[in-house]
Design a protein around this motif. Structure first.
Motif, PDB file in Angstrom:
ATOM      1  N   SER A  75      52.457  34.019  23.527  1.00 19.26           N
ATOM      2  CA  SER A  75      51.461  34.168  23.746  1.00 19.26           C
ATOM      3  C   SER A  75      50.364  34.205  24.950  1.00 19.26           C
ATOM      4  O   SER A  75      51.004  33.788  26.005  1.00 19.26           O
ATOM      5  CB  SER A  75      51.223  32.249  23.800  1.00 19.26           C
ATOM      6  N   ASP A 105      45.153  40.457  12.006  1.00 18.34           N
ATOM      7  CA  ASP A 105      45.805  40.156  10.246  1.00 18.34           C
ATOM      8  C   ASP A 105      45.173  41.436   9.398  1.00 18.34           C
ATOM      9  O   ASP A 105      44.143  41.985   9.574  1.00 18.34           O
ATOM     10  CB  ASP A 105      45.436  39.220  10.139  1.00 18.34           C
ATOM     11  N   GLY A 115      45.008  36.660   6.460  1.00 13.86           N
ATOM     12  CA  GLY A 115      43.710  35.477   7.344  1.00 13.86           C
ATOM     13  C   GLY A 115      42.127  37.211   7.352  1.00 13.86           C
ATOM     14  O   GLY A 115      41.140  36.286   7.129  1.00 13.86           O
ATOM     15  N   ASN A 162      48.426  43.711  16.602  1.00 11.87           N
ATOM     16  CA  ASN A 162      47.667  43.125  17.159  1.00 11.87           C
ATOM     17  C   ASN A 162      47.916  44.527  18.517  1.00 11.87           C
ATOM     18  O   ASN A 162      46.512  44.569  19.357  1.00 11.87           O
ATOM     19  CB  ASN A 162      48.590  42.073  18.394  1.00 11.87           C
ATOM     20  N   ASP A 192      45.353  36.669  16.642  1.00 10.93           N
ATOM     21  CA  ASP A 192      46.542  35.395  17.070  1.00 10.93           C
ATOM     22  C   ASP A 192      47.067  35.127  18.098  1.00 10.93           C
ATOM     23  O   ASP A 192      48.025  35.975  18.473  1.00 10.93           O
ATOM     24  CB  ASP A 192      48.215  35.731  15.908  1.00 10.93           C
ATOM     25  N   GLU A 217      46.068  29.687  18.180  1.00 12.50           N
ATOM     26  CA  GLU A 217      47.037  29.468  17.665  1.00 12.50           C
ATOM     27  C   GLU A 217      47.586  30.917  16.704  1.00 12.50           C
ATOM     28  O   GLU A 217      48.222  32.239  16.868  1.00 12.50           O
ATOM     29  CB  GLU A 217      48.404  28.517  16.947  1.00 12.50           C
ATOM     30  N   SER A 218      47.316  30.516  15.318  1.00 10.25           N
ATOM     31  CA  SER A 218      47.096  32.005  14.124  1.00 10.25           C
ATOM     32  C   SER A 218      46.356  30.951  13.696  1.00 10.25           C
ATOM     33  O   SER A 218      45.699  30.558  13.305  1.00 10.25           O
ATOM     34  CB  SER A 218      48.760  32.025  13.857  1.00 10.25           C
ATOM     35  N   TRP A 242      47.715  28.216  11.924  1.00 15.26           N
ATOM     36  CA  TRP A 242      47.108  27.470  12.394  1.00 15.26           C
ATOM     37  C   TRP A 242      45.824  26.387  12.365  1.00 15.26           C
ATOM     38  O   TRP A 242      45.708  25.475  12.196  1.00 15.26           O
ATOM     39  CB  TRP A 242      47.690  28.089  14.288  1.00 15.26           C
ATOM     40  N   GLU A 294      53.577  31.962  16.224  1.00 15.88           N
ATOM     41  CA  GLU A 294      52.552  31.942  14.625  1.00 15.88           C
ATOM     42  C   GLU A 294      53.564  31.782  13.939  1.00 15.88           C
ATOM     43  O   GLU A 294      53.571  31.601  12.448  1.00 15.88           O
ATOM     44  CB  GLU A 294      52.368  33.119  14.948  1.00 15.88           C
ATOM     45  N   THR A 328      53.690  29.298  10.340  1.00 16.46           N
ATOM     46  CA  THR A 328      53.859  29.921   9.161  1.00 16.46           C
ATOM     47  C   THR A 328      53.986  28.861   8.427  1.00 16.46           C
ATOM     48  O   THR A 328      54.238  29.248   6.864  1.00 16.46           O
ATOM     49  CB  THR A 328      53.449  31.082   9.253  1.00 16.46           C
ATOM     50  N   LYS A 376      51.382  34.708   3.430  1.00 15.05           N
ATOM     51  CA  LYS A 376      50.668  35.284   4.371  1.00 15.05           C
ATOM     52  C   LYS A 376      50.528  36.430   3.690  1.00 15.05           C
ATOM     53  O   LYS A 376      49.670  36.780   3.960  1.00 15.05           O
ATOM     54  CB  LYS A 376      51.812  35.457   5.385  1.00 15.05           C
TER      55      LYS A 376
END
Length: 326
Positions: free
Chosen positions: A121, A166, A170, A191, A212, A239-240, A243, A276, A280, A296
Motif C-alpha cells: 500500500s 483498472d 472500476g 498499475n 488502487d 484502497e480500491s 472499498w 484490495e 473484493t 470485478k
C-alpha cells in the motif's frame, strides 16, 4: 496473522517504537537514517536475547531474513514479523513474492526502490525520523493530505483526462461518469501503466489519476518523481474501487463500517496478499444473490443507477465533486 502490532526495540543509545498493521511495510530513506540499524537490532536480539544489550517488546516474535538460504529458512517462520534489509537481492524476485503470498507473517522491508512483484500500500511506506535519542516511523506518502491539497486548487472544468488503473468494473464506472465523453477516461491497464500514461500525456492537460492505493506502493515513487513539478496532476488513491462501494453505505449494517474502520483486525495475511483482495472478496460475498451482485470483471448496471451511483460518488469526498453533475 491479522491485527496491528506495536514494536519497541532499543539499547542504551537508541530506541525505536512503531506499529505495523499490514502484511507488507516498506522502510525508505537515504543512507545513515537508521533503517539497517533497526534490522540489526532485531537480528542481534533474536540471536543473543538480553545478552545483546537490546530490549525488545512485541506480542509476536520478530525475526530477520537474509542470505542465499532464505528460501529454506522462511518456511520455518510462522506468525512473526520478519525484517529484511535492502542488500538482499531476492527481494526483487518473483520467487520471493510467491514465497510470501500465503505466509502467516508480516514483513518489514528496507528498500529505496519499488518492488514490482509485491502488492503493498501507498499508506504503508515509511521513513525513519530521529527525535533526540528516540526514533519512530514516519509516513512518507500520505494519500489524505495529498488529495485535499490538489483538489482545492483545481476546478472541475479543467479536468481533461482521467487515467484509471483498472480495466474492469472500476474503469466501466468512471467511464460512465464522464458526460458526453468529457473528461476523456482511459485505462492504464494495470498499475505499471499509470507511469507510462503520465509520461506520454500533454503537459498542458490537467489529469486525474485513479488507482488502487492498497497495491500501488511499488509505483508511487517513480510516479511522484515524474509529477513533482506538475501542478495539474491529481492522484486519487483509495484502497480500491470495491472499498469505495463498501464505504458508500450501499450495503446496510454497522458490521461493514466496523470492518472498514479497522480492516487489520479482519484481514488474514495468509489468505489475502493485499487489502484490495480482501475488499473484493468481501463485496462479492456481501452482495451475492442480491440485486447488487458484484463482479470485478464486468460492472453490474445497477451501480450506474442514479441512487447507487450518487452514493459511490459521495464516498469519494472532494474527488467526487469532479463528477457530481454528470
Amino acid at each position: 496473522m491479522k491485527g496491528s502490532y506495536t514494536i519497541r526495540v532499543g539499547n542504551s543509545r537508541l530506541r525505536y517504537e512503531f506499529t505495523i498493521c499490514r502484511n507488507i511495510t516498506i522502510l525508505k530513506g537515504n543512507s545513515a537514517t537508521g533503517k539497517t540499524t533497526l534490522v540489526e537490532m532485531i537480528r542481534e536480539y533474536y540471536e543473543d536475547g538480553e545478552l545483546s544489550g537490546i530490549q525488545l517488546e512485541s506480542s509476536v516474535p520478530c525475526r530477520t531474513l537474509s542470505g542465499r538460504d532464505w528460501k529454506y529458512i522462511l518456511p520455518a517462520i510462522e506468525n512473526s514479523i520478519v525484517f529484511i534489509d535492502e542488500d538482499n537481492d531476492f527481494l526483487r524476485t518473483l520467487e520471493f513474492a510467491e514465497a510470501i503470498r500465503h505466509s502467516s507473517n508480516y514483513y518489514v522491508i528496507v528498500t529505496r526502490e519499488g518492488l514490482a512483484y509485491l502488492p503493498y500500500s501507498v499508506n504503508e511506506i515509511y521513513g525513519i525520523r530521529e527525535s533526540g535519542k528516540y526514533a519512530g516511523l514516519k509516513q512518507v506518502y500520505n494519500e489524505f493530505y495529498r488529495i485535499y491539497h490538489w483538489v482545492s486548487e483545481i476546478e472541475k472544468s479543467n479536468i481533461v483526462k482521467v487515467v484509471v488503473e483498472d480495466t474492469n468494473s472500476g474503469y466501466e464506472f468512471f467511464s460512465a461518469l464522464a458526460a458526453d465523453g468529457q473528461p476523456i477516461v482511459i485505462s492504464a491497464e494495470g498499475n505499471s501503466g499509470v507511469f507510462k500514461k503520465l509520461l506520454g500525456r500533454d503537459p498542458s492537460e490537467t489529469c486525474l489519476v485513479i488507482a488502487d492505493g492498497a497495491a500501488f506502493g511499488s509505483e508511487i515513487d517513480r510516479v511522484m518523481k515524474l509529477i513533482h513539478d506538475a501542478d495539474n496532476v491529481i492522484l486519487y488513491l483509495p484502497e480500491s474501487f470495491e472499498w469505495l462501494i463498501l464505504k458508500s453505505g450501499l450495503i446496510d449494517g454497522t458490521r461493514i463500517q466496523e470492518m472498514l474502520a479497522n480492516p487489520e483486525n479482519y484481514i488474514l495475511s495468509d489468505k489475502y496478499f493485499s487489502w484490495e483482495q480482501y475488499f473484493t472478496a468481501l463485496l462479492i460475498d456481501e452482495t451475492k444473490d442480491t440485486f447488487l451482485s458484484y463482479s470485478k470483471k464486468k460492472l453490474n448496471p445497477v451501480y450506474l443507477h442514479e441512487i447507487e451511483k450518487s452514493k459511490i460518488v459521495n464516498a469519494m469526498d472532494k474527488i467526487g465533486e469532479l463528477f457530481s453533475d454528470n
